[in-house]
Design a protein around this motif. Structure first.
Motif, PDB file in Angstrom:
ATOM      1  N   PRO A   1       0.808  -1.227   0.000  1.00 61.38           N
ATOM      2  CA  PRO A   1       0.000   0.000   0.000  1.00 61.38           C
ATOM      3  C   PRO A   1       0.839   1.274   0.000  1.00 61.38           C
ATOM      4  N   GLY A   2       0.243   2.316  -0.547  1.00 57.18           N
ATOM      5  CA  GLY A   2       0.879   3.626  -0.572  1.00 57.18           C
ATOM      6  C   GLY A   2       2.018   3.689  -1.569  1.00 57.18           C
ATOM      7  N   MET A   3       2.966   4.541  -1.274  1.00 62.11           N
ATOM      8  CA  MET A   3       4.130   4.748  -2.131  1.00 62.11           C
ATOM      9  C   MET A   3       5.359   4.862  -1.241  1.00 62.11           C
ATOM     10  N   PRO A   4       5.774   3.773  -0.597  1.00 64.46           N
ATOM     11  CA  PRO A   4       6.879   3.855   0.357  1.00 64.46           C
ATOM     12  C   PRO A   4       8.195   4.291  -0.279  1.00 64.46           C
ATOM     13  N   ALA A   5       8.879   5.206   0.360  1.00 62.24           N
ATOM     14  CA  ALA A   5      10.186   5.654  -0.116  1.00 62.24           C
ATOM     15  C   ALA A   5      11.133   4.463  -0.187  1.00 62.24           C
ATOM     16  N   GLY A   6      11.919   4.424  -1.258  1.00 61.66           N
ATOM     17  CA  GLY A   6      12.906   3.361  -1.424  1.00 61.66           C
ATOM     18  C   GLY A   6      12.362   2.068  -1.991  1.00 61.66           C
ATOM     19  N   SER A   7      11.054   1.990  -2.209  1.00 57.69           N
ATOM     20  CA  SER A   7      10.498   0.787  -2.837  1.00 57.69           C
ATOM     21  C   SER A   7      10.812   0.848  -4.332  1.00 57.69           C
ATOM     22  N   PRO A   8      10.749  -0.287  -5.034  1.00 63.17           N
ATOM     23  CA  PRO A   8      11.103  -0.290  -6.460  1.00 63.17           C
ATOM     24  C   PRO A   8      10.316   0.763  -7.253  1.00 63.17           C
ATOM     25  N   GLY A   9      11.049   1.642  -7.903  1.00 68.22           N
ATOM     26  CA  GLY A   9      10.438   2.710  -8.681  1.00 68.22           C
ATOM     27  C   GLY A   9      10.289   4.019  -7.933  1.00 68.22           C
ATOM     28  N   MET A  10      10.464   3.979  -6.611  1.00 68.89           N
ATOM     29  CA  MET A  10      10.330   5.190  -5.796  1.00 68.89           C
ATOM     30  C   MET A  10      11.703   5.710  -5.388  1.00 68.89           C
ATOM     31  N   THR A  11      11.789   7.017  -5.269  1.00 68.39           N
ATOM     32  CA  THR A  11      13.035   7.631  -4.809  1.00 68.39           C
ATOM     33  C   THR A  11      13.108   7.559  -3.290  1.00 68.39           C
ATOM     34  N   GLY A  12      14.237   7.953  -2.762  1.00 65.58           N
ATOM     35  CA  GLY A  12      14.412   7.993  -1.317  1.00 65.58           C
ATOM     36  C   GLY A  12      15.004   6.710  -0.772  1.00 65.58           C
ATOM     37  N   LYS A  13      15.213   6.715   0.528  1.00 59.79           N
ATOM     38  CA  LYS A  13      15.803   5.558   1.205  1.00 59.79           C
ATOM     39  C   LYS A  13      14.709   4.739   1.879  1.00 59.79           C
ATOM     40  N   LYS A  14      14.900   3.451   1.861  1.00 61.30           N
ATOM     41  CA  LYS A  14      13.998   2.546   2.564  1.00 61.30           C
ATOM     42  C   LYS A  14      14.154   2.803   4.061  1.00 61.30           C
ATOM     43  N   ARG A  15      13.045   3.080   4.741  1.00 62.60           N
ATOM     44  CA  ARG A  15      13.091   3.422   6.160  1.00 62.60           C
ATOM     45  C   ARG A  15      12.753   2.253   7.066  1.00 62.60           C
ATOM     46  N   GLU A  16      12.012   1.302   6.544  1.00 63.95           N
ATOM     47  CA  GLU A  16      11.584   0.143   7.327  1.00 63.95           C
ATOM     48  C   GLU A  16      11.266  -0.993   6.368  1.00 63.95           C
ATOM     49  N   PRO A  17      11.128  -2.210   6.872  1.00 66.84           N
ATOM     50  CA  PRO A  17      10.784  -3.323   5.974  1.00 66.84           C
ATOM     51  C   PRO A  17       9.446  -3.057   5.277  1.00 66.84           C
ATOM     52  N   PHE A  18       9.353  -3.512   4.038  1.00 68.16           N
ATOM     53  CA  PHE A  18       8.098  -3.396   3.293  1.00 68.16           C
ATOM     54  C   PHE A  18       7.211  -4.572   3.665  1.00 68.16           C
ATOM     55  N   THR A  19       5.949  -4.290   3.965  1.00 67.36           N
ATOM     56  CA  THR A  19       4.988  -5.331   4.294  1.00 67.36           C
ATOM     57  C   THR A  19       3.977  -5.430   3.158  1.00 67.36           C
ATOM     58  N   MET A  20       3.957  -6.604   2.505  1.00 65.64           N
ATOM     59  CA  MET A  20       3.022  -6.859   1.431  1.00 65.64           C
ATOM     60  C   MET A  20       1.838  -7.648   1.986  1.00 65.64           C
ATOM     61  N   PHE A  21       0.638  -7.272   1.565  1.00 68.19           N
ATOM     62  CA  PHE A  21      -0.588  -7.894   2.046  1.00 68.19           C
ATOM     63  C   PHE A  21      -1.257  -8.699   0.940  1.00 68.19           C
ATOM     64  N   GLU A  22      -1.987  -9.728   1.351  1.00 66.71           N
ATOM     65  CA  GLU A  22      -2.788 -10.514   0.410  1.00 66.71           C
ATOM     66  C   GLU A  22      -3.992  -9.684  -0.020  1.00 66.71           C
ATOM     67  N   ILE A  23      -4.352  -9.806  -1.274  1.00 66.03           N
ATOM     68  CA  ILE A  23      -5.626  -9.287  -1.768  1.00 66.03           C
ATOM     69  C   ILE A  23      -6.488 -10.532  -1.932  1.00 66.03           C
TER      70      ILE A  23
END
Length: 145
Positions: free
Chosen positions: A111-133
């Protein structure tokens, strides 16, 4: 003999082409026409072995609704890969897990547009949590990275 070797090599490449094309993972990415991070995500997918078709649309809310993406799971763009919906900037390791495990869910979301995620600028600040749809009222965690 040299011409024969060249011809055999050329034939081998011609025959390998269709096989390689069949193994590429197909993705269709729906995005807002003005969004540049979506293009960066498409580039990231291509760099990781996906063949990506980008569809610019002003109907993203409708596409998200059609794929059962609730408001709390919405990301920047919606991608369809092998009958799974992928919402947002999901890392390729999670995509490969999804395509390998083939769970009985609609897809996954970052969800959202976390900094540092693939395609996004900035530094990753915390682990990315992916959810089931999945259509359930409560979102379940699919992967953390």
């Amino acid at each position: 003999m040299r011409k024969l070797n060249t011809a055999v090599a050329a034939l081998g490449l011609m025959l390998a082409g269709p096989v390689l094309a069949q193994t590429a993972k197909q993705a269709t990415l729906f995005k807002n026409p003005q969004c540049s991070c979506c293009e960066e995500y498409a580039k990231y997918l291509r760099e990781n072995g996906f063949e990506v078709k980008v569809v610019a649309t002003h109907d993203l809310p409708l596409i998200k609704k059609q794929h059962g993406i609730s408001g709390d799971l919405e990301g920047c763009h919606t991608t369809v890969i092998d009958n799974y919906v992928v919402e947002g900037h999901v890392p390729v390791t999670t995509l490969n897990k999804l395509l390998t495990e083939r769970p009985a869910i609609k897809g996954v979301s970052l969800p959202g547009m976390p900094a540092g995620s693939p395609g996004m600028t900035g530094k990753k600040r915390e682990p990315f949590t992916m959810f089931e749809i999945s259509g359930d009222a409560k979102s379940k965690i699919y992967a953390v990275e």
